[in-house]
Structure formats: C-alpha cells, structure tokens
Design an enzyme around this catalytic site. Structure first.
Site, PDB file in Angstrom:
ATOM      1  N   ASP A   1       0.830  -1.202   0.000  1.00 51.58           N
ATOM      2  CA  ASP A   1       0.000   0.000   0.000  1.00 51.58           C
ATOM      3  C   ASP A   1       0.871   1.261   0.000  1.00 51.58           C
ATOM      4  OD1 ASP A   1      -2.260   1.893   1.004  1.00 51.58           O
ATOM      5  OD2 ASP A   1      -3.266  -0.038   0.848  1.00 51.58           O
TER       6      ASP A   1
ATOM      7  N   HIS B   1      -3.367   6.024   3.871  1.00 58.11           N
ATOM      8  CA  HIS B   1      -4.225   4.910   3.471  1.00 58.11           C
ATOM      9  C   HIS B   1      -3.686   3.576   3.984  1.00 58.11           C
ATOM     10  CE1 HIS B   1      -5.839   1.915   0.524  1.00 58.11           C
ATOM     11  NE2 HIS B   1      -6.913   2.680   0.551  1.00 58.11           N
TER      12      HIS B   1
ATOM     13  N   SER C   1     -11.141  -0.856  -0.012  1.00 56.50           N
ATOM     14  CA  SER C   1      -9.820  -0.804   0.626  1.00 56.50           C
ATOM     15  C   SER C   1      -9.877  -1.231   2.083  1.00 56.50           C
ATOM     16  CB  SER C   1      -9.261   0.621   0.563  1.00 56.50           C
ATOM     17  OG  SER C   1      -8.642   0.880  -0.655  1.00 56.50           O
TER      18      SER C   1
END
EC number: 3.4.21.-
Length: 442
Positions: free
Chosen positions: A155, A187, A384
């Site tokens: 990520d 994120h 996600s």
C-alpha cells in the site's frame, strides 16, 4: 496520419503492444494528422526522440536472461531510454523508452512477447470487527488473535502507530527507498489497523480482527495514493523473495487495497499484475485484493482482483451495527462478472465508515480533517477497508492451522460466510465474511 513510420509500426506490431500503449503512441501523432507530407519527417524526428514512455516488457517463455540482455544493448544506443527493474517471477522488466527506442526494441529483439504501458494504479478509497464476528474467536480454549501470522500490507506504507507497537517487523519502500516505516499518505496505515490494530489507544474499541499479527509494510503507492504497474509488481516480487530468504518466518498473507482498470486481454493471465499476484499465491501466500469502488455497475472489478485465484473482496455496509440483519452491499462496491465473464467478488467485508488508525500529518490526514476520530483514529470507506479486514480473519484461520494452503483458506472463508438467499454472486460473492464460522474447530 498513416504515413508516419511509427504509426505503421504500431499497426504492424499491434499483437505485441497492449491497447493503452498503442493508444498512447497514436495520440502523439493526432496533432499532426493534417500536416503536409513533406513535413512528416521533421515532426516525427522530434517526436521519436523527445517523448518518453514508461513500459513493461514481457519476454518469451524461457528467454528472460537473453531478452533482458538484448533489450539493454538496444536501449544503450538510444537517447533518453533505459532499462529499470527486472521482474524474474513473471518474465518481465520495466523500462523508459522513446517512440524511437520502442521501434528499435520491436525490430531487433525477437525475444519480446509483448510490451505494456506502465499504467497508473491507485489506492481504492471511496464496529467493523464486531460486524464480521471477529471480536473473540475461541478455539481449544484459546482466543485467536493472529499471533505468529505475518501480513504484508502492500500500500502507501505504515506509520508506526502505538496500536501496532512492536509488530511492524519489516518495511520495503519501492517509491522513495526509505528503510524505516512511514506513511506519507495515510491509506496504508488505516489498512494496517483494519488487519491488526490492538486498539490500545481506545481501550480496545477500535481493534482489528488480528490484534497480535505481525505486519510488514510494502510501500508501492506515493504520497497521493497512486503508483504504477511496475511499482506494484516490484512490491509483490519483493514479498515472494522475502519468503525465499526467510522460510522459517514467511509472509503468510498479502493485503492489497489497490487496483486499476481491468483491460480485456485474451485471458486474465496476460495482465502483468494478475500474473504477479498469482505467482505469490502459487508461492503459498494468501492474497486478498480489493474488488474496486466503481459500483454499482456490472463488470467493474478492478485488476488484479479479476484473478480467479486470489480472494477478491467487496464492501459491505453494516450500518454501524453488529447485527447482520440490516447489512447491505455498499453502493460503490464493484460488481462482477469480470471483463472475462467470471464470477466476482469472492466475499464481502465491512467497508463503510470504518474507524482505524490515523497517520498524523499525512496527505489524507490533512485533506480530510473532519474524518479524524480523536487524536489516534480516522474514518474511511471503500473496498480498501474491507480487504484488510478479510486478511485479518484469514490470519485467525492460519493461526489455528498454519499448514493450510491459500486455496484451503479461501474455501474456508467462502464456506463460512453469512449468506443472502438467492442473491446474485456477482454482487454478493459467497456472502459476508464471518470469522466464527470460518475458523475450523470448536
């Protein structure tokens, strides 16, 4: 426009150039469509040597070493072109080329099977623990916490948050080549918490399904949450190599909350990113991939989630309750079938208004200040978030039985779901993930 030599080259080699690369080259020539013929050579010379493209070169089976060497020799003679990373597991390499260099490669390197545009890939961002029945899974008198299981979060990186203290055991940075864990986007940190937050900063309120699992951060996306096919493939191959170098303490699971548009090749294995994740799967790593956030339209599953092998995770809206009675599929969650006509997603997990770890002063943290929850947590939605929650539950399964293969883990997850009767599997998959039902034993 067909009078230009590069346009003729694209037409002659269409079978060796993927569609985005063909379009990229042809777009260079559109402004000169009505240019008089006697000026073609002048403009084409400028275009061929000044424009630069990032590509992935695939070699014929068994020809990686020879092909890489030949490509290197060709590009040494070309201006502003060079080879970059090698991807031995999928028989590819990345390169920067001018149109002239691309022409030379296709003319002089007989071992090249196909050349792909190095397209952009993005993070797929648009109570969770309780809703997935992972608050406390007990087997043989032991509460399962993911202890002894390692999850790689591929990520934007991982911020060393207090709720992950002592459990970030490795870090690789394909973007900035830093050695210490960090997350300049935010994120990846949120996703890491969705897997394995201990909830220490919230008295256990915001903990992940595997609060004692170990984590490895593999940064493949930049500060803005985007990267390239080459970056992602490099990260996946790093994980495979890590296991070859550390057979006694391998990566058990990869969580990938990222993706790009799935292009319709002859079959999904022609997609370089699909090939990379399937190599990881074949190497014994359970791969959980986000379905994408392009719903509610059909055929919107992102790549590499179109892979038949991996666990493709859609997002469930649990309406902030632990009960499954009011659960629905999130409107943004991508739907199947894939562009290849295969059923996807495989499974659903909570993905709406998920509270997890905050990465202070990161890109998202500054951009969405209203999403902060106290000083340590942050709210996000998307497939996600669903993906690492599923990965965390897979960690519980592997803690209980470390010898299971990826295929066996996938089967247990799908068989243990909360199902919706007579619902479309291209929307609901096998149903909503349920840790209690998925972990074998009593």
């Amino acid at each position: 426009m067909f009078g230009y030599s590069m346009v003729q080259m694209v037409r002659a080699n269409a079978h060796k150039l993927d569609w985005p690369l063909r379009e990229t080259v042809l777009q260079l020539y559109k402004p000169f469509k009505w240019t008089p013929c006697f000026l073609h050579k002048f403009f084409e010379t400028k275009l061929q040597n000044r424009k630069k493209m990032s590509v992935i070169i695939e070699f014929e089976e068994g020809c990686h070493e020879t092909g890489f060497q030949m490509a290197g020799e060709v590009l040494q003679k070309e201006k502003r072109s060079k080879l970059k990373s090698r991807f031995n597991k999928i028989n590819c390499c990345s390169a920067e080329v001018t149109p002239s260099a691309l022409h030379s490669l296709l003319s002089e390197c007989s071992n090249i099977r196909k050349v792909y545009l190095n397209r952009e890939v993005k993070a797929l961002l648009d109570t969770a623990t309780e809703a997935s029945h992972a608050k406390e899974v007990v087997r043989n008198g032991q509460t399962l916490t993911g202890k002894g299981v390692t999850v790689a979060v591929v990520d934007t990186g991982i911020y060393p948050h207090p709720d992950l203290e002592g459990r970030i055991i490795g870090f690789a940075d394909m973007v900035n080549q830093k050695t210490e864990p960090y997350d300049d986007n935010g994120h990846g940190t949120h996703c890491a918490g969705d897997v394995a937050s201990s909830g220490a900063s919230s008295s256990g309120q915001y903990r992940g399904p595997a609060p004692e699992a170990n984590l490895i951060g593999v940064k493949v996306l930049n500060k803005q949450g985007s990267g390239t096919l080459a970056d992602i493939i490099e990260g996946v191959e790093w994980c495979i190599q890590y296991n070859e170098d550390n057979p006694d303490e391998p990566i058990d699971i990869m969580s990938m909350s990222l993706g790009g548009d799935a292009l319709r090749y002859d079959h999904e294995q022609e997609d370089p990113l699909v090939r990379a994740v399937e190599e990881a799967w074949s190497a014994g790593i359970v791969v959980c991939v986000a379905a994408g956030n392009s719903g509610p339209d059909s055929q919107t599953i992102a790549s590499p989630g179109v892979s038949e092998k991996v666990i493709t995770v859609g997002a469930l809206d649990d309406n902030n309750t632990a009960s499954s009675d009011d659960d629905t599929v999130a409107s943004f969650s991508s739907r199947g079938p894939t562009v290849y006509g295969k059923e996807k997603p495989d499974i659903l997990a909570p993905g709406v208004n998920i509270i997890s770890l905050r990465s202070p002063n990161s890109y998202i943290d500054k951009l969405q200040k209203s999403s902060r929850v106290g000083s340590q947590y942050f709210t996000m939605s998307g497939t996600s978030m669903a993906t690492p929650i599923c990965a965390g539950i897979a960690a519980l399964i592997l803690q209980q039985n470390p010898d299971l293969t990826p295929d066996e883990v996938k089967e247990l997850l799908k068989n243990g779901t909360d199902k919706w009767k007579d619902e479309d599997p291209n929307i609901y998959g096998a149903g909503a993930v349920n840790a209690e039902n998925s972990v074998p034993g009593q």
